[in-house]
Scaffold this motif. Structure first.
Motif, PDB file in Angstrom:
ATOM      1  N   SER A  80      -7.989   6.448  -2.587  1.00 57.63           N
ATOM      2  CA  SER A  80      -7.245   5.867  -3.711  1.00 57.63           C
ATOM      3  C   SER A  80      -6.017   5.093  -3.248  1.00 57.63           C
ATOM      4  CB  SER A  80      -6.827   6.971  -4.693  1.00 57.63           C
ATOM      5  OG  SER A  80      -5.936   7.888  -4.079  1.00 57.63           O
ATOM      6  N   GLN A  81      -5.601   5.274  -1.996  1.00 59.99           N
ATOM      7  CA  GLN A  81      -4.439   4.563  -1.456  1.00 59.99           C
ATOM      8  C   GLN A  81      -4.808   3.388  -0.561  1.00 59.99           C
ATOM      9  OE1 GLN A  81      -1.147   7.296  -0.111  1.00 59.99           O
ATOM     10  NE2 GLN A  81      -2.658   8.887  -0.553  1.00 59.99           N
ATOM     11  N   LEU A  82      -6.098   3.157  -0.357  1.00 56.78           N
ATOM     12  CA  LEU A  82      -6.533   2.031   0.463  1.00 56.78           C
ATOM     13  C   LEU A  82      -6.472   0.741  -0.354  1.00 56.78           C
ATOM     14  CD1 LEU A  82      -9.596   3.568   2.355  1.00 56.78           C
ATOM     15  CD2 LEU A  82      -7.220   3.420   3.101  1.00 56.78           C
ATOM     16  N   PRO A  83      -6.437  -0.423   0.301  1.00 60.82           N
ATOM     17  CA  PRO A  83      -6.388  -1.691  -0.432  1.00 60.82           C
ATOM     18  C   PRO A  83      -7.519  -1.809  -1.449  1.00 60.82           C
ATOM     19  CG  PRO A  83      -5.993  -2.061   1.899  1.00 60.82           C
ATOM     20  CD  PRO A  83      -6.373  -0.614   1.768  1.00 60.82           C
ATOM     21  N   GLY A  84      -7.213  -2.385  -2.596  1.00 59.36           N
ATOM     22  CA  GLY A  84      -8.153  -2.449  -3.705  1.00 59.36           C
ATOM     23  C   GLY A  84      -9.374  -3.311  -3.460  1.00 59.36           C
ATOM     24  N   ASP A  85      -9.318  -4.173  -2.446  1.00 57.66           N
ATOM     25  CA  ASP A  85     -10.473  -5.015  -2.150  1.00 57.66           C
ATOM     26  C   ASP A  85     -11.236  -4.544  -0.915  1.00 57.66           C
ATOM     27  OD1 ASP A  85      -8.518  -5.583  -0.327  1.00 57.66           O
ATOM     28  OD2 ASP A  85      -8.726  -7.768  -0.438  1.00 57.66           O
TER      29      ASP A  85
END
Length: 342
Positions: free
Chosen positions: A86-91
């Motif tokens: 959930s904290q990784l880049p959204g793309d």
């Protein structure tokens, strides 16, 4: 162009298996390896069998520059995985090897894993990672949820039969023998050599195994009505492999014919001649699945025996197969190695 890959959770068995597979992949390069508990160490310190490879030093996942990464494998335990993802880049394209995104219903997740889901919106986005049955969805996915190794074995054994309507749905039994590596690399008293070797035991008896949630979800979806199977796993004192013996009601020849048709074009699934059954030796260290069908002395009953390697096709090999599709690479790249025998 070579795709740059990150692996979070590289110090576990599935992380090491990913490295083993990707190291000979023609279209991928391992650009970052994370293992927070072993950050600062080299991979040959953690896994000496990988010392011949030129690999990045282990770091914490927070230290990875994800702007340089094309796809990230997350090989962490459930609950921890959703918190990190959930904290990784959204793309970021992600293949998760944990249980956190396998179940579509948050209440089902809470039932089987004992805690509320902390990334429900991402749970809705995830595509179930059983490649042979979700191939088209996986190609366009950002987040793919790898299956449980037992869940994959059972589904290869039953999905085509449920779809074709050639077996009864109310008396399905799966008896599964599982290698100890499926329990992960963490120290556990019951997995000590003196506790495990020379023995053989059933566990999660009575339908309490967490992978039962995947069976309920997937088989009920296929059948269009609730389907609950009897499933008992057994722990074997061996390192790799799962052997599932399925007992179903239906004509054995029709069951075999259904498998032969359903898997005719699948590169990793081998349907044996009628009457033959596989061994875990036949698939060890590979991404192949072997399925055998025989009749029973009781008329109208069939026995389905399925073998796969829990660390490869049941987890990391499946993850790499999915990543190939997500990155527009050949689905079989890095995965066509022959099984290891003896």
């Amino acid at each position: 162009m070579t795709k740059k890959i990150a692996i979070i959770g590289a110090s576990g068995y599935t992380g090491a298996e990913l490295i083993r597979l990707i190291s000979s992949h023609p279209g991928m390069e391992i650009a970052a390896l994370a293992a927070n508990s072993k950050a600062g160490q080299t991979m040959d310190q953690v896994f000496p069998f990988l010392r011949h490879l030129d690999l990045p030093q282990l770091v914490t996942w927070e230290q990875i520059d994800f702007t340089q990464i094309d796809l990230c494998f997350c090989a962490l335990p459930h609950k921890t995985s959703q918190e990190v993802i959930s904290q990784l880049p959204g793309d970021m394209k992600i293949v998760d090897l944990s249980a956190d995104f396998r179940l579509r219903d948050p209440q089902a997740y809470k039932k089987w894993y004992g805690n509320d889901h902390a990334a429900v919106e991402m749970q809705k986005e995830a595509v179930y990672g059983l490649t042979e049955f979700y191939r088209d969805e996986i190609k366009g996915a950002r987040l793919v949820a790898g299956t449980g190794c037992n869940a994959a074995t059972g589904q290869f054994s039953l999905r085509p039969l449920i779809s074709a309507g050639v077996i009864g749905l109310d008396d399905i039994i799966l008896d599964m023998k599982c290698a100890v590596s499926g329990a992960g690399r963490s120290l556990k008293e019951n997995l000590l050599h003196a506790e495990l070797s020379e023995g053989y035991n059933a566990y999660a008896v009575g339908g309490t195994h967490r992978h039962q949630g995947e069976f309920d979800q997937e088989f009920s979806l296929l059948a269009g009505r609730p389907v609950q199977i009897q499933f008992t796993p057994h722990l074997l004192p061996v390192n790799r492999g799962i052997l599932s013996t399925g007992y179903v009601s239906g004509d054995a020849q029709a069951v075999h014919d259904t498998f032969a048709k359903a898997y005719a074009d699948e590169p990793f699934i081998q349907v044996l001649p009628f009457g033959q059954t596989p061994s875990t030796h036949d698939v060890r260290g590979s991404n192949f699945v072997h399925i055998g069908v025989t009749g029973d002395r009781i008329q109208g009953r069939a026995i389905v025996v399925t073998a796969l390697d829990n660390l490869c096709k049941g987890s990391s090999g499946q993850a790499l197969q999915n990543a190939n599709l997500m990155l527009g690479l050949g689905e079989t790249e890095g995965l066509m190695m022959a099984p290891l025998f003896p």
